[in-house]
Motif scaffolding. Structure first.
Motif, PDB file in Angstrom:
ATOM      1  N   ALA A  76      32.716  99.684 -45.299  1.00  0.00           N
ATOM      2  CA  ALA A  76      33.203  98.984 -46.492  1.00  0.00           C
ATOM      3  C   ALA A  76      32.310  99.309 -47.691  1.00  0.00           C
ATOM      4  O   ALA A  76      32.803  99.536 -48.802  1.00  0.00           O
ATOM      5  N   ALA A 111      43.694  88.600 -49.351  1.00  0.00           N
ATOM      6  CA  ALA A 111      43.491  89.199 -48.030  1.00  0.00           C
ATOM      7  C   ALA A 111      44.765  89.036 -47.208  1.00  0.00           C
ATOM      8  O   ALA A 111      45.566  88.126 -47.452  1.00  0.00           O
ATOM      9  N   VAL A 153      41.867  93.452 -47.405  1.00  0.00           N
ATOM     10  CA  VAL A 153      41.153  92.552 -48.315  1.00  0.00           C
ATOM     11  C   VAL A 153      40.872  93.283 -49.623  1.00  0.00           C
ATOM     12  O   VAL A 153      40.570  94.471 -49.640  1.00  0.00           O
ATOM     13  N   TYR A 158      36.317  90.606 -51.007  1.00  0.00           N
ATOM     14  CA  TYR A 158      35.349  91.037 -49.999  1.00  0.00           C
ATOM     15  C   TYR A 158      33.925  90.782 -50.482  1.00  0.00           C
ATOM     16  O   TYR A 158      33.092  90.234 -49.763  1.00  0.00           O
ATOM     17  N   ARG A 159      33.662  91.173 -51.707  1.00  0.00           N
ATOM     18  CA  ARG A 159      32.319  90.951 -52.264  1.00  0.00           C
ATOM     19  C   ARG A 159      32.008  89.459 -52.367  1.00  0.00           C
ATOM     20  O   ARG A 159      30.896  89.013 -52.069  1.00  0.00           O
ATOM     21  N   GLY A 163      31.120  89.989 -47.302  1.00  0.00           N
ATOM     22  CA  GLY A 163      31.344  91.162 -46.461  1.00  0.00           C
ATOM     23  C   GLY A 163      31.224  90.906 -44.968  1.00  0.00           C
ATOM     24  O   GLY A 163      30.987  89.782 -44.520  1.00  0.00           O
ATOM     25  N   ASP A 172      35.612  90.376 -37.715  1.00  0.00           N
ATOM     26  CA  ASP A 172      36.825  90.155 -38.492  1.00  0.00           C
ATOM     27  C   ASP A 172      37.076  88.660 -38.687  1.00  0.00           C
ATOM     28  O   ASP A 172      37.418  88.213 -39.786  1.00  0.00           O
ATOM     29  N   LEU A 175      34.634  87.275 -41.277  1.00  0.00           N
ATOM     30  CA  LEU A 175      34.998  87.593 -42.659  1.00  0.00           C
ATOM     31  C   LEU A 175      36.129  86.693 -43.147  1.00  0.00           C
ATOM     32  O   LEU A 175      36.074  86.171 -44.276  1.00  0.00           O
ATOM     33  N   LEU A 179      36.191  84.134 -46.251  1.00  0.00           N
ATOM     34  CA  LEU A 179      37.213  84.212 -47.293  1.00  0.00           C
ATOM     35  C   LEU A 179      37.853  82.845 -47.517  1.00  0.00           C
ATOM     36  O   LEU A 179      38.089  82.433 -48.662  1.00  0.00           O
TER      37      LEU A 179
END
Length: 219
Positions: A76, A111, A153, A158-159, A163, A172, A175, A179
């Motif tokens: 990523a 996402a 995403v 993402y940032r 991450g 996964d 993340l 989110l």
């Protein structure tokens, strides 16, 4: 620009089909000519995976981590440095549909969590185990499955979420949970389609293959 991120550990048997499918998706006319870059993160590969990647118009990044979370995180970072606005994740034992990217982007979310369809059942996976699987799996809009083989995403989200973390499995899931905590809009959809392997000798402990193996041993 869009990035397709594929971690791989000794995937010489399935990698070519994965790459062909990803490149077909990257050329879909509905993308309007937007650039798509495919990256394979080759993690501790001792087979022909690296040579296969080198024979396709894709990027290859070799690491020695034996950790899928770290592989996804490094991949990523590579794609973000290249300037992608969206990262679509899949796995090296999976084949994305030709309209996979188009379907993810059309959902207009921060996402996208998509479903997976088993391409072919392992011979060791009994008919009764298949029935149990289908009884529990939700092929519908609003499902709550999370698969690294079908996850998208935006770069911004993402940032914001921090991450992928260097986890041996469930990177996964981690993340997506981050989110959610950040207030990202997440589409839980079956529209982005991915075919995946039902092998029981999974590359990542605790992943989809281990789930199938546990299911095959029930009863």
């Amino acid at each position: 620009m869009i990035g397709i991120l594929i971690p791989a550990h000794n995937e010489e048997d399935l990698l070519e089909d994965c790459l062909r499918a990803a490149l077909r998706a990257a050329q879909h006319e509905a993308l309007g000519g937007e650039a798509v870059e495919v990256l394979v993160v080759l993690d501790s590969c001792t087979d022909r995976s690296s040579a296969i990647v080198g024979s396709y118009p894709v990027h290859g990044l070799e690491i020695q981590a034996r950790n899928v979370g770290q592989a996804r995180a490094l991949g990523a970072h590579f794609l973000l440095d290249r300037g992608v606005r969206w990262i679509s994740c899949t796995d090296a034992d999976s084949r994305v549909a030709q309209d996979w990217l188009v379907a993810q982007l059309a959902l207009d979310a921060d996402a996208v969590c998509g479903t997976v369809t088993v391409a072919q059942w392992d011979a060791a996976f009994s008919e009764s185990a298949q029935i149990r699987y289908h009884q529990h799996y939700q092929y519908r809009e609003g499902h709550r499955h999370i698969h690294g083989a079908n996850l998208g995403v935006s770069a911004e989200a993402y940032r914001r979420a921090g991450g992928f973390e260097p986890l041996a499995c469930d990177e996964d899931v981690q993340l997506v949970r981050q989110l959610e905590r950040c207030g990202a809009t997440i589409a839980w959809s079956q529209r982005p389609q991915v075919l995946t392997s039902a092998r029981l000798d999974s590359r990542a402990r605790g992943g989809f293959g281990d789930y199938l193996r546990d299911l095959s041993q029930v009863g």
